[in-house]
Each structure stands twice: as C-alpha cells, then as structure tokens.
Design an enzyme around this catalytic site. Structure first.
Site, PDB file in Angstrom:
ATOM      1  N   HIS A  68      -7.999  -1.198  -3.626  1.00  0.00           N
ATOM      2  CA  HIS A  68      -7.532   0.174  -3.402  1.00  0.00           C
ATOM      3  C   HIS A  68      -6.028   0.333  -3.618  1.00  0.00           C
ATOM      4  O   HIS A  68      -5.523   1.447  -3.670  1.00  0.00           O
ATOM      5  CB  HIS A  68      -7.936   0.664  -1.999  1.00  0.00           C
ATOM      6  CG  HIS A  68      -7.082   0.147  -0.882  1.00  0.00           C
ATOM      7  ND1 HIS A  68      -7.469  -0.891  -0.062  1.00  0.00           N
ATOM      8  CD2 HIS A  68      -5.874   0.532  -0.420  1.00  0.00           C
ATOM      9  CE1 HIS A  68      -6.538  -1.113   0.842  1.00  0.00           C
ATOM     10  NE2 HIS A  68      -5.557  -0.263   0.649  1.00  0.00           N
ATOM     11  N   SER A 116      -1.940  -3.628   3.422  1.00  0.00           N
ATOM     12  CA  SER A 116      -3.086  -3.852   2.542  1.00  0.00           C
ATOM     13  C   SER A 116      -2.752  -4.813   1.410  1.00  0.00           C
ATOM     14  O   SER A 116      -1.650  -4.794   0.868  1.00  0.00           O
ATOM     15  CB  SER A 116      -3.543  -2.527   1.932  1.00  0.00           C
ATOM     16  OG  SER A 116      -4.186  -1.737   2.880  1.00  0.00           O
ATOM     17  N   ASP A 140     -13.283  -4.897  -1.686  1.00  0.00           N
ATOM     18  CA  ASP A 140     -11.925  -4.377  -1.856  1.00  0.00           C
ATOM     19  C   ASP A 140     -10.980  -5.503  -2.280  1.00  0.00           C
ATOM     20  O   ASP A 140     -10.133  -5.962  -1.508  1.00  0.00           O
ATOM     21  CB  ASP A 140     -11.467  -3.725  -0.557  1.00  0.00           C
ATOM     22  CG  ASP A 140     -10.165  -2.953  -0.711  1.00  0.00           C
ATOM     23  OD1 ASP A 140      -9.723  -2.773  -1.856  1.00  0.00           O
ATOM     24  OD2 ASP A 140      -9.611  -2.535   0.325  1.00  0.00           O
TER      25      ASP A 140
END
Length: 244
Positions: free
Chosen positions: A64, A198, A108
């Site tokens: 992402h 992230s 992800d």
C-alpha cells in the site's frame, strides 16, 4: 505510510481515501547501527514509509506504500528520516498480485529493485527472511519514524519498541475475521506501530518476520498491529526478486 482503519458492520473501511502512514508508539530512540536493515521510503523526496534491506539492490515494503517507481527513493544508513545516509532511486516495483482483493489488506507486500547498489557496511545491512513465524507471546522488535501517538506527529529520529506476537484467532476476533494466514499480529500495552511506520521491519532473533501493514487505534490493546507474514509470503518474495 500506515493503514488506519475504522470498523463498520463487520467490515474494514479506510479512514482516508489513501492509506495513511504509521509510527512507533511507546518507543525509544535507536541508532541505525542497531537496526541496519531499516530503510526510509521517500516519496517525492520526503519520508513516506518504512522499508527493509534484503540485499544491495533489493528492499521490501508494504504494497500500500508504493505506486509508480518514478516518485520513490530509498534512504539507508541514517537514523534521521529526511537527512543523511545514502539515497538511491527506485528502478522497479512488484506488488503482490493478490493485494487489494481482500478489503485491501491481505498480501500487503512489495519488492523494490534499486537503480544502483547500496554500499553495505556500518548502519547498512541486509536481514534474512524468516522460515517460520514466532509463537504467540514471543517478543519481537519493530522500528520506524511514524507517529508517537494517535493523531500525533511523526518522529524525525528512528524509534524502536518491543511487542509480543498475538494469537492468530485472538487477532482475528479483534478485526472481525479479516485476518488471514498472510498476516501476523503483535501488540503490547502502550506500545506499537502507528501512522508512518508502514513497510518497516518486525524482527525476531535477527530474522525478518513481518512487514508493518495496518492497525486500528495506535497501540490500542484491542487492536494489535498487523503485519505481512514474511514466513508465509517468503516463496512469493523469492520469486518476485527473480523477476526483477
């Protein structure tokens, strides 16, 4: 970036139109020499996500976090997110083909090839991929430049904290069944990842076991941090590297 989620009618919905960054909550400052596999993924020259060094020309991050290679660079060898170290342009990105099929949260992970090789040494080192994931209760470390509290500011300096692996079924209950085998969860009271972390590393005994993916309220006891499960995704990672 870090995925920030709200829950409605047993589904998972993004708070913002784009995935948002995650940062370390309840952490302490750490030198890059202590976590030399940590990288900063820059978007248009500014820290946007974490990343992990796999080799001189390959880094890993969350799917992402990335889109067009032209907008990204990778900084390594610095404890400061937007200064120092080596900055290398991105050549090519491969996202997991199944990313986005399950509410946008499963698989992800992305593999990045750099335009030039990193100069390995003090503060710049690769980390091996885990073959298996730790048992629930195992202590693991996570690092990054994300927010230090929900709705707070990110840290300019690299932070690290220790969390514990959470039982898969317990994590699945917290996220209304949206946790798959491609994910691994970790949490600790007052500690965890947040917006801006992230793509960063979850580490156990010197091996990479997870990539920061998403979570609910930062460091909330009911919503553990969720990571891409590196041991489960290892075969895909190795195949993707061969394709780059």
């Amino acid at each position: 970036m870090y995925v920030h989620w709200i829950f409605l009618i047993y589904s998972v919905t993004l708070v913002c139109s784009k995935w948002t960054p995650e940062r370390i909550v309840g952490g302490h400052s750490v030198s890059i020499e202590a976590v030399p596999w940590q990288a900063s993924l820059l978007k248009n020259g500014i820290h946007d996500c974490g990343a992990v060094i796999y080799s001189e020309k390959i880094v890993l991050t969350a799917a992402h976090c990335v889109d067009s290679p032209d907008t990204f660079q990778v900084r390594v060898g610095s404890s400061i997110s937007n200064f120092g170290g080596q900055v290398v342009n991105v050549l090519r990105i491969i996202k997991h083909e199944q990313f986005g099929r399950y509410y946008g949260i499963s698989h992800d992970i992305a593999v990045i090839k750099l335009q030039t090789s990193l100069r390995m040494g003090c503060g710049v080192s690769s980390i091996p991929l885990a073959n298996s994931y730790p048992r629930p209760g195992s202590l693991v470390s996570v690092s990054g430049w994300g927010r230090t509290r929900t709705y707070g500011k990110g840290s300019d300096f690299l932070l690290e904290t220790t969390v514990a692996i959470v039982d898969q079924n317990a994590c699945r209950n917290s996220y209304y069944g949206q946790i798959t085998k491609e994910m691994i969860c970790a949490a600790a009271p007052g500690k965890g990842v947040c917006n801006g972390d992230s793509g960063g590393p979850l580490v156990f005994n010197g091996t990479l076991v997870g990539i920061v993916s998403f979570g609910g309220i930062c460091a909330h006891p009911y919503f553990p941090g969720v990571y891409a499960n590196v041991a489960e995704l290892r075969p895909w990672i190795l195949r993707a590297i061969q394709r780059l």
